[in-house]
Structures are given as C-alpha cells and as structure tokens.
Design a protein around this motif. Structure first.
Motif, PDB file in Angstrom:
ATOM      1  N   SER A   3       0.819  -1.211   0.000  1.00  0.00           N
ATOM      2  CA  SER A   3       0.000   0.000   0.000  1.00  0.00           C
ATOM      3  C   SER A   3       0.852   1.259   0.000  1.00  0.00           C
ATOM      4  CB  SER A   3      -0.922   0.002   1.230  1.00  0.00           C
ATOM      5  OG  SER A   3      -1.705   1.161   1.277  1.00  0.00           O
ATOM      6  N   ILE A   4       0.463   2.232  -0.847  1.00  0.00           N
ATOM      7  CA  ILE A   4       1.132   3.527  -0.942  1.00  0.00           C
ATOM      8  C   ILE A   4       0.088   4.624  -0.755  1.00  0.00           C
ATOM      9  CG2 ILE A   4       2.375   5.115  -2.468  1.00  0.00           C
ATOM     10  CD1 ILE A   4       3.605   2.697  -3.848  1.00  0.00           C
ATOM     11  N   LEU A   5       0.430   5.645   0.021  1.00  0.00           N
ATOM     12  CA  LEU A   5      -0.431   6.805   0.198  1.00  0.00           C
ATOM     13  C   LEU A   5       0.226   8.005  -0.462  1.00  0.00           C
ATOM     14  CD1 LEU A   5      -2.931   8.122   1.718  1.00  0.00           C
ATOM     15  CD2 LEU A   5      -1.271   8.750   3.490  1.00  0.00           C
ATOM     16  N   VAL A   6      -0.507   8.680  -1.350  1.00  0.00           N
ATOM     17  CA  VAL A   6       0.025   9.891  -1.980  1.00  0.00           C
ATOM     18  C   VAL A   6      -0.827  11.079  -1.551  1.00  0.00           C
ATOM     19  CG1 VAL A   6      -1.281   9.483  -4.124  1.00  0.00           C
ATOM     20  CG2 VAL A   6       0.682  11.031  -4.136  1.00  0.00           C
ATOM     21  N   ALA A   7      -0.158  12.118  -1.066  1.00  0.00           N
ATOM     22  CA  ALA A   7      -0.849  13.321  -0.615  1.00  0.00           C
ATOM     23  C   ALA A   7      -0.906  14.323  -1.752  1.00  0.00           C
ATOM     24  CB  ALA A   7      -0.113  13.930   0.580  1.00  0.00           C
ATOM     25  N   SER A   8      -2.041  15.026  -1.862  1.00  0.00           N
ATOM     26  CA  SER A   8      -2.190  15.983  -2.954  1.00  0.00           C
ATOM     27  C   SER A   8      -2.954  17.216  -2.518  1.00  0.00           C
ATOM     28  CB  SER A   8      -2.917  15.338  -4.140  1.00  0.00           C
ATOM     29  OG  SER A   8      -3.080  16.268  -5.188  1.00  0.00           O
ATOM     30  N   ASP A   9      -2.466  18.388  -2.970  1.00  0.00           N
ATOM     31  CA  ASP A   9      -3.217  19.627  -2.794  1.00  0.00           C
ATOM     32  C   ASP A   9      -3.700  20.140  -4.152  1.00  0.00           C
ATOM     33  OD1 ASP A   9      -0.907  20.529  -3.973  1.00  0.00           O
ATOM     34  OD2 ASP A   9      -0.327  21.891  -2.351  1.00  0.00           O
ATOM     35  N   LEU A  32      -3.017   2.029  -4.243  1.00  0.00           N
ATOM     36  CA  LEU A  32      -2.704   3.443  -4.103  1.00  0.00           C
ATOM     37  C   LEU A  32      -3.895   4.192  -3.511  1.00  0.00           C
ATOM     38  CD1 LEU A  32      -0.669   5.750  -4.706  1.00  0.00           C
ATOM     39  CD2 LEU A  32      -1.845   6.053  -6.894  1.00  0.00           C
ATOM     40  N   THR A  33      -3.626   4.966  -2.468  1.00  0.00           N
ATOM     41  CA  THR A  33      -4.639   5.825  -1.874  1.00  0.00           C
ATOM     42  C   THR A  33      -4.262   7.277  -2.122  1.00  0.00           C
ATOM     43  OG1 THR A  33      -5.170   4.235  -0.117  1.00  0.00           O
ATOM     44  CG2 THR A  33      -5.793   6.524   0.256  1.00  0.00           C
ATOM     45  N   LEU A  34      -5.201   8.045  -2.673  1.00  0.00           N
ATOM     46  CA  LEU A  34      -5.005   9.459  -2.932  1.00  0.00           C
ATOM     47  C   LEU A  34      -5.697  10.245  -1.826  1.00  0.00           C
ATOM     48  CD1 LEU A  34      -4.237  11.868  -4.794  1.00  0.00           C
ATOM     49  CD2 LEU A  34      -6.425  11.493  -5.971  1.00  0.00           C
ATOM     50  N   LEU A  35      -4.923  11.027  -1.093  1.00  0.00           N
ATOM     51  CA  LEU A  35      -5.458  11.773   0.050  1.00  0.00           C
ATOM     52  C   LEU A  35      -5.340  13.275  -0.180  1.00  0.00           C
ATOM     53  CD1 LEU A  35      -6.437  12.122   3.031  1.00  0.00           C
ATOM     54  CD2 LEU A  35      -4.018  11.976   3.689  1.00  0.00           C
ATOM     55  N   GLU A  92      -2.724  14.945   9.020  1.00  0.00           N
ATOM     56  CA  GLU A  92      -3.688  14.038   8.406  1.00  0.00           C
ATOM     57  C   GLU A  92      -2.982  12.996   7.548  1.00  0.00           C
ATOM     58  OE1 GLU A  92      -7.610  12.678   7.995  1.00  0.00           O
ATOM     59  OE2 GLU A  92      -6.732  14.193   9.329  1.00  0.00           O
ATOM     60  N   VAL A  93      -1.929  13.398   6.851  1.00  0.00           N
ATOM     61  CA  VAL A  93      -1.161  12.452   6.032  1.00  0.00           C
ATOM     62  C   VAL A  93      -0.557  11.360   6.913  1.00  0.00           C
ATOM     63  CG1 VAL A  93       0.922  12.166   4.630  1.00  0.00           C
ATOM     64  CG2 VAL A  93      -0.655  14.054   4.150  1.00  0.00           C
ATOM     65  N   VAL A  94       0.070  11.775   7.994  1.00  0.00           N
ATOM     66  CA  VAL A  94       0.706  10.810   8.898  1.00  0.00           C
ATOM     67  C   VAL A  94      -0.342   9.894   9.535  1.00  0.00           C
ATOM     68  CG1 VAL A  94       2.036  10.556  11.033  1.00  0.00           C
ATOM     69  CG2 VAL A  94       2.677  12.309   9.367  1.00  0.00           C
ATOM     70  N   TYR A  95      -1.482  10.461   9.948  1.00  0.00           N
ATOM     71  CA  TYR A  95      -2.536   9.667  10.582  1.00  0.00           C
ATOM     72  C   TYR A  95      -3.143   8.669   9.606  1.00  0.00           C
ATOM     73  CZ  TYR A  95      -7.029   8.517  12.718  1.00  0.00           C
ATOM     74  OH  TYR A  95      -8.116   7.842  13.221  1.00  0.00           O
ATOM     75  N   GLN A  96      -3.484   9.130   8.401  1.00  0.00           N
ATOM     76  CA  GLN A  96      -4.125   8.245   7.429  1.00  0.00           C
ATOM     77  C   GLN A  96      -3.158   7.195   6.888  1.00  0.00           C
ATOM     78  OE1 GLN A  96      -7.201   7.932   7.037  1.00  0.00           O
ATOM     79  NE2 GLN A  96      -7.907   9.813   8.040  1.00  0.00           N
ATOM     80  N   ALA A  97      -1.894   7.513   6.858  1.00  0.00           N
ATOM     81  CA  ALA A  97      -0.910   6.509   6.449  1.00  0.00           C
ATOM     82  C   ALA A  97      -0.943   5.323   7.417  1.00  0.00           C
ATOM     83  CB  ALA A  97       0.491   7.118   6.407  1.00  0.00           C
ATOM     84  N   LYS A  98      -1.075   5.644   8.704  1.00  0.00           N
ATOM     85  CA  LYS A  98      -1.165   4.589   9.714  1.00  0.00           C
ATOM     86  C   LYS A  98      -2.490   3.847   9.616  1.00  0.00           C
ATOM     87  CE  LYS A  98      -0.813   3.817  14.700  1.00  0.00           C
ATOM     88  NZ  LYS A  98      -0.593   4.458  16.032  1.00  0.00           N
ATOM     89  N   GLU A  99      -3.583   4.588   9.430  1.00  0.00           N
ATOM     90  CA  GLU A  99      -4.911   3.990   9.378  1.00  0.00           C
ATOM     91  C   GLU A  99      -5.079   3.071   8.165  1.00  0.00           C
ATOM     92  OE1 GLU A  99      -7.832   4.391  11.564  1.00  0.00           O
ATOM     93  OE2 GLU A  99      -6.003   4.690  12.736  1.00  0.00           O
ATOM     94  N   THR A 100      -4.501   3.422   7.042  1.00  0.00           N
ATOM     95  CA  THR A 100      -4.648   2.632   5.820  1.00  0.00           C
ATOM     96  C   THR A 100      -3.589   1.548   5.689  1.00  0.00           C
ATOM     97  OG1 THR A 100      -3.305   4.204   4.528  1.00  0.00           O
ATOM     98  CG2 THR A 100      -5.698   4.578   4.598  1.00  0.00           C
ATOM     99  N   GLY A 101      -2.643   1.518   6.623  1.00  0.00           N
ATOM    100  CA  GLY A 101      -1.591   0.515   6.553  1.00  0.00           C
ATOM    101  C   GLY A 101      -0.585   0.780   5.446  1.00  0.00           C
ATOM    102  N   ALA A 102      -0.443   2.042   5.064  1.00  0.00           N
ATOM    103  CA  ALA A 102       0.499   2.392   3.996  1.00  0.00           C
ATOM    104  C   ALA A 102       1.929   2.101   4.435  1.00  0.00           C
ATOM    105  CB  ALA A 102       0.346   3.851   3.620  1.00  0.00           C
ATOM    106  N   GLU A 103       2.729   1.690   3.489  1.00  0.00           N
ATOM    107  CA  GLU A 103       4.146   1.428   3.763  1.00  0.00           C
ATOM    108  C   GLU A 103       5.047   2.512   3.176  1.00  0.00           C
ATOM    109  OE1 GLU A 103       5.016  -3.016   3.161  1.00  0.00           O
ATOM    110  OE2 GLU A 103       3.023  -2.725   2.273  1.00  0.00           O
TER     111      GLU A 103
END
Length: 275
Positions: A3-9, A32-35, A92-103
């Motif tokens: 799992s990968i989390l990508v942050a976007s503005d 891939l999770t887009l946050l 929020e990025v750090v929190y959701q990375a943990k919640e989604t199990g992102a590596e």
C-alpha cells in the motif's frame, strides 16, 4: 509493498507526485490511496466576504480528487482509492498513512528555490519530520521511468534499524538491473572512524545480493559533494535516512538546509528510523 499513500493539494507538483506514485505502485503491485486534506478558511480581516459552507468545500474538493483519480486511471490503468478529509495536512497524512496501513508516503515538492527548506515546503518538511514510514519526495516535473541507478547517501556512523535497509533492498529488487551506489562524503584527509567502519560492515550482508558499489567523495561540503556525485552519476533516486540524531536531521536543522541542492532534480526517498 502492499500500500502507498500519496498526498495531494491539486497543485502541479502534487499532480506530478500522484502520477509518479501511480506508476511506482503499478510496478510494485501495490494499492494506491489518494489523500487530500484541507483546512477550513478563516477570516483574516474585517472586510466582508462570502463564506463558503463546509458542505460546498467538501464537495468541491471531492470533485477535484475524483478528477485527479480519473486522470491517473486514464494514464496508468490504476484506480486509486480517494480520501478527502478536513484537517492539518501534514498531521492528516501521517494519521491516514497509519490507518490505511500504507508502507510509503509520496508527496510533491515545489522548485521555486534550491534551498531544501524552500524546495520541499512546510507541509512536506512536516511530513518527513513526523512520519514513521518512508517518505518519497517527488520534485516538480519528475516523471517515473523506472530506476537504473539509485544513490544511498550515508556516513556509516550510526546503527540503523534493519527495517529501513530491508525496505531499500526490496525497492531495488523490484527494479531489476538497478545499480545501488552507496556514497560517503568525507572532508579532505579525513579518516573513517571505528564506528563508521563498523557501520559499513553491518550494511554489507543486507546488500550482498544487490548490484552495489561504494563511493567515497572528498569534499569540505556534504551538499556540494553529493551534488557533484549526482552530476557525474545520473540517477533516478536519492536515498537518505531520518532518525534520532541522524545526519539528515542535522542537515535539516542546521545551516546546511539553506545550501542543500540537487541539480539533477531527482526524487528523494527518506527512510525513517525513529523507533
């Protein structure tokens, strides 16, 4: 990697990072999770203005997130999961990375100024500082074309969590044929300390099955030495380690920050060793 989390503005650098993350996720077989995280606007003066409702803001941000996800799907064939939340972006990025199990967290950086503090921006810097999983910082305009050369910068002077090195090894293994260049910047006439020699010895068993080579660059400036090496050895990824009292943290907190530059504009992978 699962799992990968990508942050976007939704800025141009963030869109570049999202596309890079999608190509990387496809290569690694990861989800891939887009946050997108945003703060509610607050009045800063007595000048009247039309207040947009929370519902309208949420719907507008969700629309932009769906459009970005659709663009990613069209270009890569990968369908990202979309999340739009109210909150301080870095937290929020750090929190959701943990919640989604992102590596892995992927985030973009702007290139208005070559100094690291301007280059990566306050949100990106905060994510690097607060995250306990690796953070991949993608410079504006960088495109993913696979990796053939990766530079790992280290001074060997610390005992690093093996999880970090295993992550690096796994990423390199998923890019067959990649050369790993391990670079140590030393001041002229400086001799490696026993601690550095021990650190280098501990590193070797983990990397023995990967194509790798050690390089020592003599230079009075860490930044200039790295910059010179990257110019002479074109690479697709620069890797550093962030951990308590690390070389990276000394760079970020000291005057080196204003001088650090990467003229090759390659992504920076920050491995986290903070347990």
């Amino acid at each position: 990697m699962k799992s990968i989390l990508v942050a976007s503005d939704f800025s141009a650098p963030a869109k570049d990072a999202a596309l890079y993350a999608a190509h990387l996720a496809k290569t690694l077989g990861a989800e891939l999770t887009l946050l997108h995280a945003y703060l509610l606007p607050t009045p800063v003066s007595e000048v009247p203005y039309v207040m947009v409702s929370v519902e309208e803001l949420q719907k507008d941000n969700e629309r932009m997130a769906r459009e970005l996800a659709g663009s990613i799907q069209e270009k890569t064939g990968l369908t990202p999961r979309v999340m739009v939340n109210i909150g301080l972006p870095a937290d929020e990025v750090v929190y959701q990375a943990k919640e989604t199990g992102a590596e892995l967290v992927v985030i973009g950086m702007r290139g208005e100024n070559k100094a690291i503090d301007k280059l990566i921006g306050s949100t990106t810097a905060a994510v690097i500082r607060k995250s306990h999983i690796p953070v991949l910082v993608v410079p504006e305009g960088a495109g993913y074309t696979g990796w053939t050369s990766v530079v790992y910068a280290t001074d060997f002077s610390y005992t690093m969590n093996l999880r970090c090195l295993n992550m690096l090894a796994d990423l390199v293994k998923n890019h067959p044929g990649t050369q790993l260049n391990i670079v140590n910047i030393q001041r002229p006439a400086e001799i490696m300390s026993p601690e550095q020699i021990s650190g280098k010895v501990r590193l070797e068993p983990i990397l023995e099955h990967l194509p790798h080579q050690y390089h020592t660059v003599e230079h009075s400036s860490v930044e200039a030495g790295l910059e010179s090496f990257l110019v002479q050895h074109p690479s697709q990824l620069l890797v550093m380690v962030a951990h308590k009292h690390s070389w990276w943290e000394r760079l970020v907190s000291g005057s080196h920050t204003r001088e650090m530059a990467y003229r090759s504009d390659i992504p920076l992978l920050v491995l986290q060793d903070k347990d």
